[in-house]
Scaffold this motif. Sequence first.
Motif, PDB file in Angstrom:
ATOM      1  N   VAL A  36       4.462 -35.078   0.445  1.00 10.23           N
ATOM      2  CA  VAL A  36       4.871 -35.216  -0.950  1.00 10.23           C
ATOM      3  C   VAL A  36       6.137 -34.404  -1.221  1.00 10.23           C
ATOM      4  CG1 VAL A  36       4.219 -34.764  -3.343  1.00 10.23           C
ATOM      5  CG2 VAL A  36       2.549 -35.756  -1.763  1.00 10.23           C
ATOM      6  N   ARG A  37       6.224 -33.208  -0.688  1.00 12.35           N
ATOM      7  CA  ARG A  37       7.431 -32.402  -0.883  1.00 12.35           C
ATOM      8  C   ARG A  37       8.654 -33.087  -0.275  1.00 12.35           C
ATOM      9  NH1 ARG A  37       4.067 -27.931   0.303  1.00 12.35           N
ATOM     10  NH2 ARG A  37       4.846 -27.914   2.454  1.00 12.35           N
ATOM     11  N   ALA A  38       8.470 -33.679   0.917  1.00 13.15           N
ATOM     12  CA  ALA A  38       9.581 -34.377   1.557  1.00 13.15           C
ATOM     13  C   ALA A  38      10.007 -35.589   0.729  1.00 13.15           C
ATOM     14  CB  ALA A  38       9.175 -34.803   2.967  1.00 13.15           C
ATOM     15  N   LEU A  39       9.023 -36.285   0.144  1.00  7.95           N
ATOM     16  CA  LEU A  39       9.333 -37.446  -0.683  1.00  7.95           C
ATOM     17  C   LEU A  39      10.107 -37.020  -1.929  1.00  7.95           C
ATOM     18  CD1 LEU A  39       8.888 -40.514  -0.882  1.00  7.95           C
ATOM     19  CD2 LEU A  39       6.752 -40.050  -2.088  1.00  7.95           C
ATOM     20  N   GLU A  40       9.692 -35.931  -2.549  1.00  2.00           N
ATOM     21  CA  GLU A  40      10.393 -35.418  -3.727  1.00  2.00           C
ATOM     22  C   GLU A  40      11.828 -35.035  -3.380  1.00  2.00           C
ATOM     23  OE1 GLU A  40       6.924 -33.519  -6.567  1.00  2.00           O
ATOM     24  OE2 GLU A  40       7.566 -32.355  -4.805  1.00  2.00           O
ATOM     25  N   GLY A  44      15.021 -36.826  -4.943  1.00  3.31           N
ATOM     26  CA  GLY A  44      15.808 -35.918  -5.763  1.00  3.31           C
ATOM     27  C   GLY A  44      15.189 -35.562  -7.090  1.00  3.31           C
ATOM     28  N   GLY A  45      13.863 -35.489  -7.162  1.00  3.47           N
ATOM     29  CA  GLY A  45      13.204 -35.114  -8.415  1.00  3.47           C
ATOM     30  C   GLY A  45      11.766 -34.733  -8.189  1.00  3.47           C
ATOM     31  N   ARG A  46      11.212 -33.953  -9.133  1.00  2.00           N
ATOM     32  CA  ARG A  46       9.815 -33.544  -9.072  1.00  2.00           C
ATOM     33  C   ARG A  46       8.938 -34.695  -9.543  1.00  2.00           C
ATOM     34  NH1 ARG A  46       6.898 -28.677  -9.359  1.00  2.00           N
ATOM     35  NH2 ARG A  46       8.641 -27.817  -8.185  1.00  2.00           N
ATOM     36  N   LEU A  47       7.987 -35.102  -8.690  1.00  2.00           N
ATOM     37  CA  LEU A  47       7.090 -36.209  -9.011  1.00  2.00           C
ATOM     38  C   LEU A  47       5.737 -35.748  -9.506  1.00  2.00           C
ATOM     39  CD1 LEU A  47       7.860 -38.452  -5.893  1.00  2.00           C
ATOM     40  CD2 LEU A  47       8.860 -38.626  -8.180  1.00  2.00           C
ATOM     41  N   LEU A  48       5.294 -34.591  -9.034  1.00  2.00           N
ATOM     42  CA  LEU A  48       3.983 -34.054  -9.402  1.00  2.00           C
ATOM     43  C   LEU A  48       4.128 -32.643  -9.929  1.00  2.00           C
ATOM     44  CD1 LEU A  48       1.955 -35.252  -6.284  1.00  2.00           C
ATOM     45  CD2 LEU A  48       1.781 -36.186  -8.592  1.00  2.00           C
ATOM     46  N   GLN A  49       3.406 -32.364 -11.000  1.00  2.00           N
ATOM     47  CA  GLN A  49       3.348 -31.014 -11.555  1.00  2.00           C
ATOM     48  C   GLN A  49       2.096 -30.339 -11.030  1.00  2.00           C
ATOM     49  OE1 GLN A  49       5.781 -29.669 -13.658  1.00  2.00           O
ATOM     50  NE2 GLN A  49       4.727 -27.765 -13.156  1.00  2.00           N
ATOM     51  N   THR A  58       4.594 -35.996 -13.287  1.00  2.00           N
ATOM     52  CA  THR A  58       5.682 -35.734 -14.218  1.00  2.00           C
ATOM     53  C   THR A  58       6.125 -37.071 -14.819  1.00  2.00           C
ATOM     54  OG1 THR A  58       7.373 -36.047 -12.535  1.00  2.00           O
ATOM     55  CG2 THR A  58       6.451 -33.817 -12.753  1.00  2.00           C
ATOM     56  N   PRO A  59       6.941 -37.050 -15.876  1.00  2.00           N
ATOM     57  CA  PRO A  59       7.454 -38.332 -16.396  1.00  2.00           C
ATOM     58  C   PRO A  59       8.162 -39.154 -15.323  1.00  2.00           C
ATOM     59  CG  PRO A  59       7.835 -36.582 -17.990  1.00  2.00           C
ATOM     60  CD  PRO A  59       7.284 -35.917 -16.747  1.00  2.00           C
ATOM     61  N   ASP A  60       8.958 -38.500 -14.466  1.00  2.00           N
ATOM     62  CA  ASP A  60       9.593 -39.236 -13.366  1.00  2.00           C
ATOM     63  C   ASP A  60       8.543 -39.763 -12.395  1.00  2.00           C
ATOM     64  OD1 ASP A  60      12.121 -38.781 -14.359  1.00  2.00           O
ATOM     65  OD2 ASP A  60      12.539 -37.079 -13.037  1.00  2.00           O
ATOM     66  N   GLY A  61       7.484 -38.977 -12.182  1.00  2.00           N
ATOM     67  CA  GLY A  61       6.417 -39.389 -11.283  1.00  2.00           C
ATOM     68  C   GLY A  61       5.682 -40.620 -11.776  1.00  2.00           C
TER      69      GLY A  61
END
Length: 306
Positions: A36-40, A44-49, A58-61
């Motif tokens: 998941v960190r590699a995918l983020e 180029g953005g945070r997907l999970l809080q 997250t909204p982007d997620g």
Amino acid sequence: MDLSELRVFCRVAELASFTKAAEQLNMAKGRVSTVVRALEAEVGGRLLQRTTRSVRLTPDGEVFLLRCKELLTEADQLQGMFRPATGEMRGRVRIDMPSMFAQELVMPHLPALLSAHPLLDLGISTNDRRVDMVREGFDALIRIGPLPDSDLVARPLGMMAMCNLASPAYLRQHGTPLSLADLAHHRIVHYAANLRSEAAALRCEVDGALRAVPMRSALSVNSSTYMQAACVNGLGIMQAALPTNRRLIDSGDLVEVLPGFRPPPTQVSLVVPHRRHLAPRVEMVFNWLVRIIRPSMLEPPAPGAG
């Protein structure tokens, strides 16, 4: 990025847990976190809080999850586009539906479905609350009643007959109402989705018009299962779907009252998140649901009727 990374992310998002996702995927929790960190980093953005107690999108997620599901569905279709349509299905399908609907109309047919497709991973959530289809990772919802305006796509399954029911014990104690005026001496098991203080009433059609007859309520519930249990135990009259209570009517545990003043029929819909083509396993389950549910729905009016 590859499809396996997207599948890991989707499972974490659906379960809101790295630990549960790792267990279901048969992976080490640390490996799931790394993916998941590699995918983020790649997008180029945070997907999970993440907090010590919870994992949420997250909204982007949320936007990314929807696109992931569409892409994975299309990938499944490509992989299976030349396989026989009648072959054994495998993979996960998640559906949310009302609890009594699942218990009475779907559960009796599940053994045959899962026997025919033993590799199918079917998840059925039974809620009377409204769920967020995309955020909670459902492939479809079965909804009873009018649908709010949304971007979701509804497939009509039919209209379901409603009725007024009471237990023999209740009728022995309070008598059988024969007219709407008699309801002044009766009480209703009041269904209130949020247990708010809306007035309890018996709703019915009179000369083609909807009418609400105020009634006293000793109990309000927000679950169709509890409403049925309360009615069976003599706590009042309830208004409920005829098909989901047919078994108890046939056994004599419930009795229909005021059959000439039934509530109007209510629509039943299968709701899906988008109009794109569905994975074969999902389409198969949807067609199965249509096949088992439609016999319990009202016959459509004949052309020119009315």
